[in-house]
Enzyme design. Structure first.
Site, PDB file in Angstrom:
ATOM      1  N   ARG A  25       0.751  -1.112   0.091  1.00 64.36           N
ATOM      2  CA  ARG A  25       0.219  -0.126   0.134  1.00 64.36           C
ATOM      3  C   ARG A  25       0.789   1.122  -0.141  1.00 64.36           C
ATOM      4  O   ARG A  25       1.926   1.334   0.589  1.00 64.36           O
ATOM      5  CB  ARG A  25      -0.838  -0.122   1.188  1.00 64.36           C
ATOM      6  CG  ARG A  25      -2.078  -0.926   1.061  1.00 64.36           C
ATOM      7  CD  ARG A  25      -2.780  -1.313   2.425  1.00 64.36           C
ATOM      8  NE  ARG A  25      -3.676  -2.208   2.096  1.00 64.36           N
ATOM      9  CZ  ARG A  25      -3.698  -3.589   2.013  1.00 64.36           C
ATOM     10  NH1 ARG A  25      -2.380  -4.022   2.248  1.00 64.36           N
ATOM     11  NH2 ARG A  25      -4.756  -4.352   1.999  1.00 64.36           N
TER      12      ARG A  25
ATOM     13  N   HIS B 289      -0.849  -2.423  -4.630  1.00 66.21           N
ATOM     14  CA  HIS B 289      -0.049  -3.328  -5.397  1.00 66.21           C
ATOM     15  C   HIS B 289       0.253  -2.729  -6.978  1.00 66.21           C
ATOM     16  O   HIS B 289      -0.132  -3.301  -8.186  1.00 66.21           O
ATOM     17  CB  HIS B 289      -0.965  -4.628  -5.914  1.00 66.21           C
ATOM     18  CG  HIS B 289      -0.743  -5.587  -4.706  1.00 66.21           C
ATOM     19  ND1 HIS B 289       0.450  -5.712  -3.739  1.00 66.21           N
ATOM     20  CD2 HIS B 289      -1.575  -6.576  -3.955  1.00 66.21           C
ATOM     21  CE1 HIS B 289       0.082  -6.246  -2.691  1.00 66.21           C
ATOM     22  NE2 HIS B 289      -0.923  -6.964  -3.005  1.00 66.21           N
TER      23      HIS B 289
ATOM     24  N   HIS C 200       3.914 -13.312  -5.443  1.00 68.53           N
ATOM     25  CA  HIS C 200       2.564 -13.470  -4.702  1.00 68.53           C
ATOM     26  C   HIS C 200       2.023 -14.612  -4.583  1.00 68.53           C
ATOM     27  O   HIS C 200       0.804 -14.772  -5.010  1.00 68.53           O
ATOM     28  CB  HIS C 200       1.662 -12.081  -4.890  1.00 68.53           C
ATOM     29  CG  HIS C 200       0.817 -11.849  -3.876  1.00 68.53           C
ATOM     30  ND1 HIS C 200      -0.327 -12.657  -3.494  1.00 68.53           N
ATOM     31  CD2 HIS C 200       0.640 -10.925  -2.998  1.00 68.53           C
ATOM     32  CE1 HIS C 200      -0.978 -11.961  -2.540  1.00 68.53           C
ATOM     33  NE2 HIS C 200      -0.451 -10.953  -2.074  1.00 68.53           N
TER      34      HIS C 200
ATOM     35  N   TYR D 208       0.397 -18.243  -3.384  1.00 69.01           N
ATOM     36  CA  TYR D 208      -0.224 -18.716  -2.423  1.00 69.01           C
ATOM     37  C   TYR D 208       0.221 -20.149  -2.199  1.00 69.01           C
ATOM     38  O   TYR D 208      -0.208 -20.947  -3.208  1.00 69.01           O
ATOM     39  CB  TYR D 208      -1.616 -18.754  -2.727  1.00 69.01           C
ATOM     40  CG  TYR D 208      -2.451 -17.228  -2.706  1.00 69.01           C
ATOM     41  CD1 TYR D 208      -2.082 -16.373  -3.905  1.00 69.01           C
ATOM     42  CD2 TYR D 208      -2.969 -16.960  -1.673  1.00 69.01           C
ATOM     43  CE1 TYR D 208      -2.899 -15.123  -3.980  1.00 69.01           C
ATOM     44  CE2 TYR D 208      -3.681 -15.504  -1.850  1.00 69.01           C
ATOM     45  CZ  TYR D 208      -3.343 -14.675  -2.767  1.00 69.01           C
ATOM     46  OH  TYR D 208      -3.986 -13.311  -2.924  1.00 69.01           O
TER      47      TYR D 208
ATOM     48  N   ASP E  77      -2.377 -10.416   7.956  1.00 65.24           N
ATOM     49  CA  ASP E  77      -2.067  -9.415   6.694  1.00 65.24           C
ATOM     50  C   ASP E  77      -1.220  -8.557   7.240  1.00 65.24           C
ATOM     51  O   ASP E  77      -1.424  -7.407   7.440  1.00 65.24           O
ATOM     52  CB  ASP E  77      -3.355  -8.764   6.153  1.00 65.24           C
ATOM     53  CG  ASP E  77      -3.215  -8.330   4.895  1.00 65.24           C
ATOM     54  OD1 ASP E  77      -1.984  -7.978   4.453  1.00 65.24           O
ATOM     55  OD2 ASP E  77      -4.039  -7.969   4.181  1.00 65.24           O
TER      56      ASP E  77
ATOM     57  N   GLU F 223       5.530 -12.778   1.018  1.00 59.16           N
ATOM     58  CA  GLU F 223       5.831 -11.696  -0.107  1.00 59.16           C
ATOM     59  C   GLU F 223       7.192 -11.058   0.572  1.00 59.16           C
ATOM     60  O   GLU F 223       7.066 -10.060   1.506  1.00 59.16           O
ATOM     61  CB  GLU F 223       4.802 -10.660  -0.036  1.00 59.16           C
ATOM     62  CG  GLU F 223       3.547 -11.639  -0.310  1.00 59.16           C
ATOM     63  CD  GLU F 223       2.327 -10.407  -0.170  1.00 59.16           C
ATOM     64  OE1 GLU F 223       2.259  -9.315  -0.485  1.00 59.16           O
ATOM     65  OE2 GLU F 223       1.200 -10.839   0.411  1.00 59.16           O
TER      66      GLU F 223
HETATM   67  C1  FUC Z   1      -1.264  -9.060   0.220  1.00 57.95           C
HETATM   68  C2  FUC Z   1      -2.223  -8.105   1.335  1.00 57.95           C
HETATM   69  C3  FUC Z   1      -3.317  -7.452   0.744  1.00 57.95           C
HETATM   70  C4  FUC Z   1      -4.018  -7.833  -0.455  1.00 57.95           C
HETATM   71  C5  FUC Z   1      -3.363  -8.674  -1.289  1.00 57.95           C
HETATM   72  C6  FUC Z   1      -3.835  -9.433  -2.189  1.00 57.95           C
HETATM   73  O1  FUC Z   1      -0.276  -8.323  -0.165  1.00 57.95           O
HETATM   74  O2  FUC Z   1      -1.335  -7.182   2.115  1.00 57.95           O
HETATM   75  O3  FUC Z   1      -4.134  -6.999   1.789  1.00 57.95           O
HETATM   76  O4  FUC Z   1      -5.194  -8.420  -0.018  1.00 57.95           O
HETATM   77  O5  FUC Z   1      -2.126  -9.195  -0.696  1.00 57.95           O
END
Ligand code: FUC
Length: 330
Positions: free
Chosen positions: A75, A99, A173, A175, A232, A293
């Site tokens: 952010r 992002h 990013h 998962y 988060d 991340e």
């Molecule tokens: C992460 C979080 C955010 C967001 C994103 C998809 O980096 O910090 O809140 O939802 O991923």
């Protein structure tokens, strides 16, 4: 953008570990690895079909599955920052630029530059963000190199260069779910971080590094099981150890070790994932995955006590991330 633009590239090492990369966002689409019983399981959670990545819902949700994120991961408060007395205004939504905005690098088609096969296979992709895109100064050239070593280490290296002074913060990013199904609640997590960043209600850092006391449920400095909590948070890495973070599943005995040259790791454990598409693994509705991340602090351009996110014209930004997977034998 049409389905015809979408391509998936594959890297396979001699241990049979297979990594798939989608050119949209240079995203990690799947990572299949042998568990303790020799079953090949996909430990990356994402939409099932590559076509899902170019839907309107995908753009709106901005969940960035497996994606390479930029020009600024995380952010930026009010979508504004100052550089050499000039105020730059970025795309923002409700006081937050997230992002890299709606046309972030995660939504671009990256170019395939080169690929190597055989041992320690690798591939390199690149993309371009023009001067003024989303409000950022400078033409920015970004490259990512993915290497899959014979020891099951996934190395990700981002480099970026601008022709004007700018700010940059990239990350990956992905998962993860080390069981390849179900929930990550019950996975063990350890982060070599004594502090995290204090944030406001919109998750914007307020400039304070908070020492995590041992009772705090988000203190993972000592390895503990992930409970049913949403995380988060930006953890400030201690950098005293060889490793920066570790995730482990006792079920599959798969361990993930994170090492990075970055000062922080954002740990994201969402309570749920969007329902607009099917997923490529049979994950639970709740706490299905974890992202690690590795990056600079969110909102660093607005806090002089945070590490600088400035990239001078002609200099090279480098972010190195290593996700090493071990199958732990008792
Ligand atoms: C992460 C979080 C955010 C967001 C994103 C998809 O980096 O910090 O809140 O939802 O991923």
């Amino acid at each position: 953008m049409t389905t015809n633009n979408l391509q998936i590239y594959k890297l396979t090492n001699t241990a049979e570990t297979t990594l798939e990369i989608l050119n949209l966002g240079a995203s990690v689409f799947s990572l299949k690895i042998n568990d303790i019983e020799g079953n090949l399981i996909n430990i990356v959670v994402g939409p099932e079909k590559k076509e899902d990545y170019i839907t309107e819902e995908y753009l709106q949700e901005n969940m960035c599955f497996g994606a390479s994120i930029g020009r600024y991961a995380g952010r930026i408060s009010d979508g504004e920052f100052k550089l050499d007395e000039t105020n730059y205004k970025l795309f923002q939504n409700d006081g937050v630029h997230l992002h890299g905005g709606i046309r972030g690098l995660q939504h671009k088609i990256w170019n395939m530059n080169s690929q190597t096969f055989g041992e320690n296979p690798s591939m390199s992709l690149s993309c371009f963000s023009e001067d003024g895109e989303e409000g950022y100064p400078g033409n920015l050239k970004v490259e990512v190199c993915y290497t899959l070593t014979e020891e099951n280490e996934l190395k990700i290296e981002y480099t970026a260069k601008s022709d004007k002074k700018t700010i940059v913060n990239l990350t990956n990013h992905t998962y993860f779910n080390l069981n390849g199904e179900g929930s990550v609640s019950g996975h063990e997590l350890q982060i070599n971080a004594a502090k995290n960043l204090e944030v406001d209600a919109k998750l914007r850092p307020i400039g304070i590094l908070r020492t995590l006391n041992l009772e705090t449920e988000k203190n993972f400095s000592v390895s503990k099981k992930i409970e049913n909590i949403q995380v988060d948070d930006t953890f400030v890495l201690d950098k005293l150890d060889e490793t920066d973070a570790r995730v482990y599943s006792a079920k599959t005995k798969i361990e993930l070790i994170l090492k990075t040259n970055q000062p922080a790791v954002v740990i994201f454990i969402p309570k749920n994932l969007p329902h607009h598409w099917n997923y490529n693994t049979r994950v639970s509705k709740q706490f299905p995955s974890i992202c690690l991340e590795a990056q600079n602090y969110p909102d660093a351009p607005n806090h002089s006590n945070f590490p600088s996110a400035i990239l001078n014209a002609g200099d090279t930004y480098t972010n190195k991330i290593s996700y090493k997977f071990n199958v732990v034998k008792d």
